[in-house]
Motif scaffolding. Structure first.
Motif, PDB file in Angstrom:
ATOM      1  N   SER A  57       0.837  -1.205   0.000  1.00 18.75           N
ATOM      2  CA  SER A  57       0.000   0.000   0.000  1.00 18.75           C
ATOM      3  C   SER A  57       0.865   1.245   0.000  1.00 18.75           C
ATOM      4  CB  SER A  57      -0.899   0.033   1.240  1.00 18.75           C
ATOM      5  OG  SER A  57      -1.757  -1.061   1.264  1.00 18.75           O
ATOM      6  N   PHE A  58       1.925   1.200   0.774  1.00 18.69           N
ATOM      7  CA  PHE A  58       2.828   2.343   0.888  1.00 18.69           C
ATOM      8  C   PHE A  58       3.486   2.634  -0.456  1.00 18.69           C
ATOM      9  CE2 PHE A  58       6.848   3.971   3.286  1.00 18.69           C
ATOM     10  CZ  PHE A  58       6.493   5.286   3.009  1.00 18.69           C
ATOM     11  N   ALA A  59       3.950   1.588  -1.127  1.00 13.83           N
ATOM     12  CA  ALA A  59       4.589   1.775  -2.431  1.00 13.83           C
ATOM     13  C   ALA A  59       3.605   2.391  -3.421  1.00 13.83           C
ATOM     14  CB  ALA A  59       5.099   0.430  -2.953  1.00 13.83           C
ATOM     15  N   ASN A  60       2.394   1.876  -3.391  1.00 16.51           N
ATOM     16  CA  ASN A  60       1.389   2.386  -4.327  1.00 16.51           C
ATOM     17  C   ASN A  60       1.040   3.838  -4.031  1.00 16.51           C
ATOM     18  OD1 ASN A  60      -0.624   2.203  -6.399  1.00 16.51           O
ATOM     19  ND2 ASN A  60      -2.159   2.008  -4.800  1.00 16.51           N
ATOM     20  N   THR A  61       0.837   4.152  -2.755  1.00 16.51           N
ATOM     21  CA  THR A  61       0.478   5.520  -2.380  1.00 16.51           C
ATOM     22  C   THR A  61       1.584   6.490  -2.750  1.00 16.51           C
ATOM     23  OG1 THR A  61      -0.833   4.641  -0.563  1.00 16.51           O
ATOM     24  CG2 THR A  61      -0.257   6.967  -0.451  1.00 16.51           C
ATOM     25  N   LEU A  62       2.815   6.100  -2.498  1.00 17.47           N
ATOM     26  CA  LEU A  62       3.945   6.979  -2.811  1.00 17.47           C
ATOM     27  C   LEU A  62       4.070   7.180  -4.323  1.00 17.47           C
ATOM     28  CD1 LEU A  62       6.342   8.587  -1.757  1.00 17.47           C
ATOM     29  CD2 LEU A  62       7.703   6.487  -1.808  1.00 17.47           C
ATOM     30  N   ALA A  63       3.893   6.101  -5.075  1.00 15.69           N
ATOM     31  CA  ALA A  63       3.963   6.224  -6.534  1.00 15.69           C
ATOM     32  C   ALA A  63       2.853   7.139  -7.044  1.00 15.69           C
ATOM     33  CB  ALA A  63       3.860   4.837  -7.177  1.00 15.69           C
ATOM     34  N   GLU A  64       1.647   6.953  -6.515  1.00 23.39           N
ATOM     35  CA  GLU A  64       0.528   7.779  -6.965  1.00 23.39           C
ATOM     36  C   GLU A  64       0.751   9.249  -6.622  1.00 23.39           C
ATOM     37  OE1 GLU A  64      -2.032   6.790  -8.913  1.00 23.39           O
ATOM     38  OE2 GLU A  64      -0.839   4.965  -8.986  1.00 23.39           O
ATOM     39  N   VAL A  77      -1.565  13.532 -17.034  1.00 25.06           N
ATOM     40  CA  VAL A  77      -0.935  12.212 -17.069  1.00 25.06           C
ATOM     41  C   VAL A  77      -1.844  11.239 -17.831  1.00 25.06           C
ATOM     42  CG1 VAL A  77      -0.211  10.249 -15.665  1.00 25.06           C
ATOM     43  CG2 VAL A  77       0.308  12.577 -14.920  1.00 25.06           C
ATOM     44  N   GLY A  78      -1.258  10.452 -18.720  1.00 28.62           N
ATOM     45  CA  GLY A  78      -2.029   9.453 -19.466  1.00 28.62           C
ATOM     46  C   GLY A  78      -1.164   8.279 -19.857  1.00 28.62           C
ATOM     47  N   ASN A  79      -1.780   7.331 -20.552  1.00 29.22           N
ATOM     48  CA  ASN A  79      -1.074   6.154 -21.092  1.00 29.22           C
ATOM     49  C   ASN A  79      -0.229   5.445 -20.046  1.00 29.22           C
ATOM     50  OD1 ASN A  79      -1.968   6.610 -23.837  1.00 29.22           O
ATOM     51  ND2 ASN A  79      -0.592   8.375 -23.823  1.00 29.22           N
ATOM     52  N   ARG A  80      -0.785   5.258 -18.883  1.00 29.81           N
ATOM     53  CA  ARG A  80      -0.004   4.655 -17.797  1.00 29.81           C
ATOM     54  C   ARG A  80       0.240   3.172 -18.027  1.00 29.81           C
ATOM     55  NH1 ARG A  80      -1.741   6.813 -11.953  1.00 29.81           N
ATOM     56  NH2 ARG A  80      -0.510   4.958 -11.506  1.00 29.81           N
ATOM     57  N   ARG A  81       1.435   2.736 -17.754  1.00 26.14           N
ATOM     58  CA  ARG A  81       1.797   1.332 -17.876  1.00 26.14           C
ATOM     59  C   ARG A  81       2.668   0.920 -16.692  1.00 26.14           C
ATOM     60  NH1 ARG A  81      -1.684   1.334 -20.720  1.00 26.14           N
ATOM     61  NH2 ARG A  81      -1.912   0.703 -22.897  1.00 26.14           N
ATOM     62  N   LEU A  98       8.339  -0.712  -7.433  1.00 28.89           N
ATOM     63  CA  LEU A  98       7.251  -0.458  -8.376  1.00 28.89           C
ATOM     64  C   LEU A  98       7.678   0.674  -9.297  1.00 28.89           C
ATOM     65  CD1 LEU A  98       4.269  -0.694  -9.350  1.00 28.89           C
ATOM     66  CD2 LEU A  98       3.647   0.860  -7.475  1.00 28.89           C
ATOM     67  N   GLU A  99       7.506   0.475 -10.596  1.00 32.10           N
ATOM     68  CA  GLU A  99       7.869   1.512 -11.566  1.00 32.10           C
ATOM     69  C   GLU A  99       6.722   1.703 -12.561  1.00 32.10           C
ATOM     70  OE1 GLU A  99      11.617   0.510 -13.362  1.00 32.10           O
ATOM     71  OE2 GLU A  99      12.622   0.304 -11.431  1.00 32.10           O
ATOM     72  N   TRP A 100       6.416   2.957 -12.831  1.00 25.91           N
ATOM     73  CA  TRP A 100       5.352   3.317 -13.771  1.00 25.91           C
ATOM     74  C   TRP A 100       5.934   4.130 -14.925  1.00 25.91           C
ATOM     75  CZ3 TRP A 100       0.309   1.879 -13.866  1.00 25.91           C
ATOM     76  CH2 TRP A 100      -0.279   1.381 -12.693  1.00 25.91           C
ATOM     77  N   LEU A 101       5.477   3.835 -16.117  1.00 24.63           N
ATOM     78  CA  LEU A 101       5.787   4.621 -17.312  1.00 24.63           C
ATOM     79  C   LEU A 101       4.494   5.294 -17.759  1.00 24.63           C
ATOM     80  CD1 LEU A 101       7.812   5.242 -19.703  1.00 24.63           C
ATOM     81  CD2 LEU A 101       6.902   3.175 -20.789  1.00 24.63           C
ATOM     82  N   ILE A 199       2.427  -6.787  -4.822  1.00 27.95           N
ATOM     83  CA  ILE A 199       1.975  -5.834  -5.835  1.00 27.95           C
ATOM     84  C   ILE A 199       1.745  -6.654  -7.098  1.00 27.95           C
ATOM     85  CG2 ILE A 199       2.539  -3.829  -7.234  1.00 27.95           C
ATOM     86  CD1 ILE A 199       4.360  -2.863  -4.991  1.00 27.95           C
ATOM     87  N   ILE A 200       0.498  -6.752  -7.508  1.00 27.06           N
ATOM     88  CA  ILE A 200       0.164  -7.640  -8.626  1.00 27.06           C
ATOM     89  C   ILE A 200      -0.394  -6.811  -9.783  1.00 27.06           C
ATOM     90  CG2 ILE A 200      -1.161  -9.671  -9.315  1.00 27.06           C
ATOM     91  CD1 ILE A 200      -1.513 -10.184  -6.245  1.00 27.06           C
ATOM     92  N   PRO A 201       0.322  -6.757 -10.887  1.00 30.51           N
ATOM     93  CA  PRO A 201      -0.273  -6.112 -12.070  1.00 30.51           C
ATOM     94  C   PRO A 201      -1.371  -7.015 -12.629  1.00 30.51           C
ATOM     95  CG  PRO A 201       2.134  -6.246 -12.242  1.00 30.51           C
ATOM     96  CD  PRO A 201       1.713  -7.168 -11.138  1.00 30.51           C
ATOM     97  N   VAL A 202      -2.594  -6.512 -12.678  1.00 33.18           N
ATOM     98  CA  VAL A 202      -3.694  -7.336 -13.181  1.00 33.18           C
ATOM     99  C   VAL A 202      -3.998  -7.035 -14.642  1.00 33.18           C
ATOM    100  CG1 VAL A 202      -4.743  -7.780 -10.946  1.00 33.18           C
ATOM    101  CG2 VAL A 202      -5.400  -5.737 -12.212  1.00 33.18           C
ATOM    102  N   ASP A 203      -3.559  -5.909 -15.123  1.00 34.19           N
ATOM    103  CA  ASP A 203      -3.551  -5.629 -16.557  1.00 34.19           C
ATOM    104  C   ASP A 203      -2.454  -4.588 -16.755  1.00 34.19           C
ATOM    105  OD1 ASP A 203      -4.607  -2.961 -16.319  1.00 34.19           O
ATOM    106  OD2 ASP A 203      -6.628  -3.776 -16.197  1.00 34.19           O
ATOM    107  N   PRO A 204      -2.147  -4.211 -17.991  1.00 29.64           N
ATOM    108  CA  PRO A 204      -0.973  -3.354 -18.198  1.00 29.64           C
ATOM    109  C   PRO A 204      -1.006  -2.030 -17.439  1.00 29.64           C
ATOM    110  CG  PRO A 204      -1.654  -4.327 -20.266  1.00 29.64           C
ATOM    111  CD  PRO A 204      -2.712  -4.687 -19.269  1.00 29.64           C
TER     112      PRO A 204
END
Lengths: 353, 235
Positions: A57-64, A77-81, A98-101, A199-204
């Motif tokens: 949760s912490f990783a996700n919150t910080l990334a967001e 922001v768009g086209n998140r992957r 966790l890394e987001w493009l 942390i589970i990617p459920v789609d791209p």
């Protein structure tokens, strides 16, 4: 502020105003933050918090929060992957990556955005670093390791006599991490703590975060005294359950599950095995002549209304200390170390096996 | 889920199709599949089960009357669901058709996402988000609330579009029409399927609708094939 430093890094002013604005329990709880620069234009932000154990949760919150800040600064922001997820051990602690493009668009100008975060922690202490630039994964990882390894946080109380960190692999991904620790409390009972984060990617473009934390108390005679289990999914508590005996000696499994209160009484003559007893059972199996060993276990994630039968069958004719654990419809084949912990294993499936 | 046609298989496939399911425990899964109407187990090998798939297979048996109750998972007695039950009632007081309810569920769950692991009907009613399991549970709840016996089914779905076959792990709803069980998939209401041909292969029911549902889900989920090969028209 400023109590914790990343060796060799240069201090810079925080560039994350959204951290103050976002109503995040985790980030608002951040007690110490540090901002530094590496060779990239973007500063490296690091945090230490002392009131959290939900790494995913912490990783996700910080990334967001970082992606939101990038949007505030540079456009829409768009086209998140999901670019990368990872897990492992750093300075004796479990960590998640966790890394987001994504793209950031403003005035018809499209730019590439990239946010990477790492979080680590055990007990109530958690570390996190974030960096908003493409590449530099190795440098970022090294800086994170220096931050975690170079920070004094004090010892856990009671100090564990055994700790273990296990990585969860699914296919070629490492989406999760499990930290377990065993200690003896003031009453002489064995306290087993188990923290799992995924942390589970459920789609791209979507991830699911799952954090669970369970503790159990086992008496010196090996009998389970009580157990507690909390699960957090996408930052929300989905279950908060306990197993304790009532005044009549019956077991009571109850608490909150998916927003509903539940309470089930289970036969008090049954003796479920806690984490510590389960480890001892594995040791006994490999030390003795029996081929199989069965025990009862309270596994509230599967079924909080009853105890489940767990059967361990030796399968060490070719591979040393290998066994198969059958738990309801699930079968896990793995190798165990001398303490009884699983070293590695594969979950296979199939009814009636 | 990987899927491959048999060499020379017709396109499109016909009404009756054979395929090989690659599974973890062929003996157990062959036994489970033998209890399905509209599906024949032709044989099994090491980690494979060969099946013939006829039209719309459903789980055999089960007294429809036992699938009318509000349960811990299918909790249509919760206020969040009740409010939507009332809104789906036919104007003249008649029982709404299951297909109508499937279309309602498709529309209500506006946020199609895999981010929910398994929500109760009341959570779906309130949150309006989810994937196939949320659609199946919520449709089951609405159907029962309107007096249709209904149950949640787990299995695989093969989608055939011109020139392409795709397979997915899936969940849907079986509703009893007074004569037999019929498939309703709220993720793809009948009029939304377009040119796609849908073939459902159930592997089991959500039998435990109490707080231990996760084990029941696991029990059927582990029967799911990892891949489907040699798909062809039935000889």
């Amino acid at each position: 502020m400023g109590l914790y430093t990343v060796p060799g890094a240069v201090q810079a002013v925080s560039e994350f105003p959204s951290l103050q604005n976002r109503p995040s329990r985790r980030l608002l709880a951040a007690q110490h933050a540090r901002s530094t620069r590496c060779k990239a234009e973007s500063p490296l932000e690091c945090y230490l918090i002392t009131s959290g154990r939900d790494l995913a949760s912490f990783a996700n919150t910080l990334a967001e929060a970082n992606i939101e800040a990038m949007g505030t600064r540079y456009g829409t922001v768009g086209n998140r992957r999901v670019f990368h997820t990872g897990a492992g051990e750093v300075a004796g602690m479990p960590y998640l990556a966790l890394e987001w493009l994504y793209t950031v668009e403003k005035d018809a100008e499209l730019r590439v955005g990239f946010t990477k975060v790492r979080v680590a922690g055990k007990g109530e202490t958690a570390f996190a670093c974030a960096h908003n630039a493409i590449g530099y994964r190795a440098t970022f990882g090294e800086a994170f390791a220096r931050f975690v390894g170079g920070t004094e946080t004090g010892d856990a109380e009671p100090p564990p006599f055994y700790e273990d960190i296990a990585q969860i692999d699914v296919g070629d991904r490492a989406p999760g991490i499990v930290y377990s620790a065993y200690s003896v409390d003031a009453d002489g009972d064995i306290l087993a703590e188990l923290a799992q984060s995924l942390i589970i990617p459920v789609d791209p473009s979507t991830i699911v975060t799952n954090d669970s934390y369970s503790i159990s108390y086992t008496g010196p005679d090996g009998a389970l005294i009580s157990a507690f289990d909390i699960s957090v999914e996408n930052g929300e508590i989905t279950s908060n359950l306990s197993l304790q005996r009532n005044e009549n000696g019956a077991w009571v499994s109850g608490g909150t599950l998916q927003g509903k209160d539940i309470e089930y009484e289970i036969d008090g003559s049954l003796e479920p095995a806690g984490e510590w007893r389960q480890l001892a059972a594995v040791r006994e199996l490999f030390a003795g002549d029996e081929e199989t060993l069965s025990m009862l276990a309270w596994i509230p994630d599967a079924d909080p209304t009853r105890f489940m039968d767990a059967t361990l069958t030796r399968d060490d004719s070719e591979v040393d200390r290998q066994a198969t654990l059958a738990l309801g419809p699930i079968s896990l084949s793995g190798r165990f170390d001398e303490s009884g912990h699983i070293i590695d294993g594969d979950v296979s499936a199939g009814p009636g096996r | 889920m990987r899927i491959e046609r048999a060499p020379g298989a017709s396109q499109p496939l016909g009404d009756s199709v054979v395929s090989t399911l690659h599974v973890g425990n062929a003996a157990g899964i062959a036994e489970a599949l033998s209890g399905i109407d509209g599906l024949d187990v032709l044989g099994r090998g090491d980690g494979t089960v060969r099946i013939r798939h006829r039209a719309s297979p459903t789980i055999a048996g089960g007294d429809p009357a036992q699938y009318l109750e509000s349960t811990w998972v299918v909790d249509f007695d919760e206020p969040a669901v009740r409010a939507l039950v009332d809104s789906t009632a036919a104007g003249d007081g008649a029982q709404p058709a299951a297909a109508e309810l499937a279309r309602f569920v498709f529309g209500h769950i506006a946020h199609k996402t895999y981010a929910r692991s398994f929500d109760l009907a009341s959570q779906v009613a309130a949150g309006a988000a989810g994937d196939c399991t949320e659609h199946a549970v919520f449709l089951t709840a609405l159907a029962r609330a309107h007096g249709h016996p209904a149950r949640v089914v787990v299995g695989s779905l093969v989608v055939e579009t011109p020139g392409e076959l795709q397979a997915f792990g899936h969940a849907w709803t079986e509703v009893h029409d007074g004569e037999r069980w019929r498939i309703y998939d709220a993720t793809i209401p009948h009029d939304e399927a377009g040119q796609a041909r849908l073939r459902y292969t159930p592997v089991g029911l959500l039998r435990d609708e109490g707080p231990g549902y996760a084990l029941s889900m696991l029990e059927v989920a582990v029967r799911m094939p990892t891949r489907i090969t040699e798909v062809a028209d039935s000889p």
